[in-house]
Write a protein that holds these residues in place. Structure first.
Motif, PDB file in Angstrom:
ATOM      1  N   GLU A 316       0.886 -11.499   5.294  1.00 15.00           N
ATOM      2  CA  GLU A 316       2.287 -11.162   5.509  1.00 15.00           C
ATOM      3  C   GLU A 316       2.565  -9.746   5.007  1.00 15.00           C
ATOM      4  N   VAL A 317       3.575  -9.137   5.601  1.00 21.57           N
ATOM      5  CA  VAL A 317       3.969  -7.798   5.174  1.00 21.57           C
ATOM      6  C   VAL A 317       4.541  -7.871   3.760  1.00 21.57           C
ATOM      7  N   SER A 318       4.089  -6.969   2.879  1.00 18.46           N
ATOM      8  CA  SER A 318       4.610  -6.935   1.518  1.00 18.46           C
ATOM      9  C   SER A 318       6.103  -6.650   1.550  1.00 18.46           C
ATOM     10  N   GLN A 319       6.845  -7.215   0.583  1.00 15.05           N
ATOM     11  CA  GLN A 319       8.291  -6.954   0.519  1.00 15.05           C
ATOM     12  C   GLN A 319       8.579  -5.515   0.121  1.00 15.05           C
ATOM     13  N   TRP A 320       7.586  -4.839  -0.445  1.00 15.23           N
ATOM     14  CA  TRP A 320       7.783  -3.480  -0.950  1.00 15.23           C
ATOM     15  C   TRP A 320       7.435  -2.453   0.114  1.00 15.23           C
ATOM     16  N   VAL A 321       8.253  -1.431   0.236  1.00 17.52           N
ATOM     17  CA  VAL A 321       7.945  -0.333   1.158  1.00 17.52           C
ATOM     18  C   VAL A 321       6.698   0.401   0.695  1.00 17.52           C
ATOM     19  N   PHE A 322       6.545   0.526  -0.625  1.00 19.58           N
ATOM     20  CA  PHE A 322       5.375   1.196  -1.200  1.00 19.58           C
ATOM     21  C   PHE A 322       4.667   0.238  -2.155  1.00 19.58           C
ATOM     22  N   GLY A 324       1.951  -1.662  -4.492  1.00 17.21           N
ATOM     23  CA  GLY A 324       0.907  -1.174  -5.383  1.00 17.21           C
ATOM     24  C   GLY A 324      -0.466  -1.509  -4.843  1.00 17.21           C
ATOM     25  N   ARG A 325      -1.444  -0.770  -5.302  1.00 18.56           N
ATOM     26  CA  ARG A 325      -2.810  -0.975  -4.811  1.00 18.56           C
ATOM     27  C   ARG A 325      -3.517  -2.123  -5.513  1.00 18.56           C
ATOM     28  N   VAL A 326      -2.967  -2.565  -6.637  1.00 16.37           N
ATOM     29  CA  VAL A 326      -3.557  -3.676  -7.394  1.00 16.37           C
ATOM     30  C   VAL A 326      -2.727  -4.930  -7.171  1.00 16.37           C
ATOM     31  N   GLY A 327      -3.376  -6.065  -7.007  1.00 21.70           N
ATOM     32  CA  GLY A 327      -2.656  -7.329  -6.866  1.00 21.70           C
ATOM     33  C   GLY A 327      -2.221  -7.657  -5.456  1.00 21.70           C
ATOM     34  N   GLY A 328      -2.823  -7.019  -4.478  1.00 22.85           N
ATOM     35  CA  GLY A 328      -2.528  -7.373  -3.098  1.00 22.85           C
ATOM     36  C   GLY A 328      -1.124  -7.025  -2.645  1.00 22.85           C
ATOM     37  N   GLY A 329      -0.493  -6.052  -3.268  1.00 20.96           N
ATOM     38  CA  GLY A 329       0.829  -5.627  -2.832  1.00 20.96           C
ATOM     39  C   GLY A 329       1.965  -6.503  -3.304  1.00 20.96           C
ATOM     40  N   GLU A 330       1.718  -7.368  -4.284  1.00 20.74           N
ATOM     41  CA  GLU A 330       2.777  -8.245  -4.790  1.00 20.74           C
ATOM     42  C   GLU A 330       3.757  -7.487  -5.679  1.00 20.74           C
ATOM     43  N   GLN A 331       3.331  -6.337  -6.192  1.00 19.82           N
ATOM     44  CA  GLN A 331       4.196  -5.498  -7.024  1.00 19.82           C
ATOM     45  C   GLN A 331       4.285  -4.104  -6.411  1.00 19.82           C
TER      46      GLN A 331
END
Length: 421
Positions: A316-322, A324-331
């Motif tokens: 799924e598309v991350s909720q964040w526009v940018f 993070g590279r760590v944690g699969g885009g969860e932060q």
């Protein structure tokens, strides 16, 4: 049962089989209520029984035998009785002293509040000042009530020398904020031992010159755009571009979410708007700002790329526009310190901060004749005084307007305006 207490008698009193037993002082020179308590374990302590002015019975432990000799303990009991006769409760004073909070307690409670009420970046900044300056200099064990204005002035001098004039002022401002909160906390019946006064009052601060650094649109901006185009960290480049195009704060760009952007007209906002959530903005209020065509294009391209990546990886598309590279885009991404350092070095604008791009956005608007009210709306200012810092940039458009009047008076030909056309 009473006896005239002596060291030999105290030592000879047999210990009870359980609990404790008190032997009171007796005789013509005895101190009423003074005695020795012997426990089943053999511990011997001098005590004083007394009654407060309100009639409450209390028992104060003077100290243990043989650390305290009987004569010294009796003298202490006499002094305690004098204070009791004056209406002072020794046990209440001890309880109050134990309730006194330390600088460490103050910092901990303040940060607990700060993390709930401030943006993450603000709270992190507070914690850095606490760890780097406040706790090491004021000392964590120092009681809040013992901090004097001289201590704050000493703190200010130390930080001014080692951290800089501006940093010293910010540290004292934070300490002032903390003590103001402590005064409020002390007003609670359930939370005593904080501060009654603010020791930062009257502490002399360093003079400051307001920072007015903008990116020069004639030369510096071209170099910056060239450096952005050539840098390898494309995500950092896009964050900087979003800041340039919208005048947003760095933290707002880093924590931007897709659901904040509206690409079509709808109930939640018109087409082409960015709604920043209240806990991400400095004023804690929703800020709806229209986006320019280049900003919309940037966001649209980022969304298309995010959807393509999600499809390719079956995620799924991350909720964040940018993300993070760590944690699969969860932060969201945490920062762009290194790429920004490299970019501004390449652009030969090493003294420009990320936040100066926000000032540059405002200065461009002002230099083009836009009102302070419009600038404040776009930047999300709730206080007009905040926007007034850009008033000096209006000199050129104001001079141009004044020259138009001069041309009319002197009979010189006027350039045709867009309204006349």
């Amino acid at each position: 049962m009473g006896h005239w207490l002596t060291d030999s008698l105290v030592k000879a009193i047999p210990q009870p089989s359980s609990g404790n037993r008190i032997t009171y002082d007796d005789g013509p020179k005895a101190v009423k209520g003074f005695g020795v308590r012997v426990t089943a374990g053999g511990s011997r302590s001098f005590i004083l029984n007394y009654r407060t002015r309100t009639g409450r019975e209390r028992r104060y432990t003077i100290g243990q035998y043989p650390d305290w000799k009987t004569a010294a303990a009796r003298t202490e009991a006499k002094e305690l009785k004098k204070t009791i006769d004056q209406g002072i409760d020794p046990l209440a004073k001890i309880a109050a002293d134990r309730a006194q909070k330390s600088i460490s307690d103050l910092c901990k409670k303040f940060m607990e509040e700060s993390k709930e009420t401030n943006r993450e970046g603000t709270a992190d900044g507070y914690q850095g000042q606490i760890d780097n300056w406040i706790l090491p200099i004021l000392k964590s064990h120092t009681l809040v009530v013992d901090v004097e204005p001289e201590d704050i002035q000493s703190l200010h001098r130390k930080v001014s020398k080692d951290g800089g004039l501006y940093v010293a002022n910010r540290v004292v401002a934070l300490v002032s904020h903390m003590f103001n909160r402590a005064i409020v906390w002390n007003g609670s019946k359930r939370d005593k031992g904080w501060a009654l006064i603010n020791p930062t009052k009257g502490v002399e601060r360093n003079p400051e010159q307001g920072r007015e650094r903008y990116v020069d649109t004639k030369d510096e901006l071209a170099r910056l755009l060239k450096a952005l185009k050539e840098h390898d960290d494309r995500q950092a480049v896009d964050i900087i571009k979003l800041t340039l195009l919208t005048g947003c704060r760095k933290s707002e760009a880093l924590r931007a979410r897709w659901d904040q952007f509206k690409f079509i007209d709808g109930e939640q906002g018109p087409e082409g708007t960015w709604t920043k959530l209240s806990h991400h903005t400095k004023q804690k209020k929703l800020h709806h700002t229209p986006l320019s065509a280049p900003a919309l294009q940037l966001i649209g391209e980022l969304r298309t790329a995010a959807e393509a990546k999600a499809k390719a990886t079956d995620k799924e598309v991350s909720q964040w526009v940018f993300p993070g590279r760590v944690g699969g885009g969860e932060q969201p991404r945490e920062g762009i310190k290194r790429p920004w350092q490299e970019i501004r070095t390449a652009a030969k604008i090493s003294d420009v901060r990320i936040h100066d791009l926000r000032h540059s956005f405002a200065s461009i608007l002002a230099s083009r004749g836009n009102s302070l009210q419009i600038i404040g709306k776009l930047l999300g200012h709730t206080n007009p005084l905040t926007t007034n810092r850009y008033a000096h940039v209006f000199v050129d458009p104001l001079r141009e307007a004044a020259n138009r009047v001069g041309d009319v008076v002197e009979g010189r030909p006027q350039a045709e305006t867009s309204e006349e056309r």
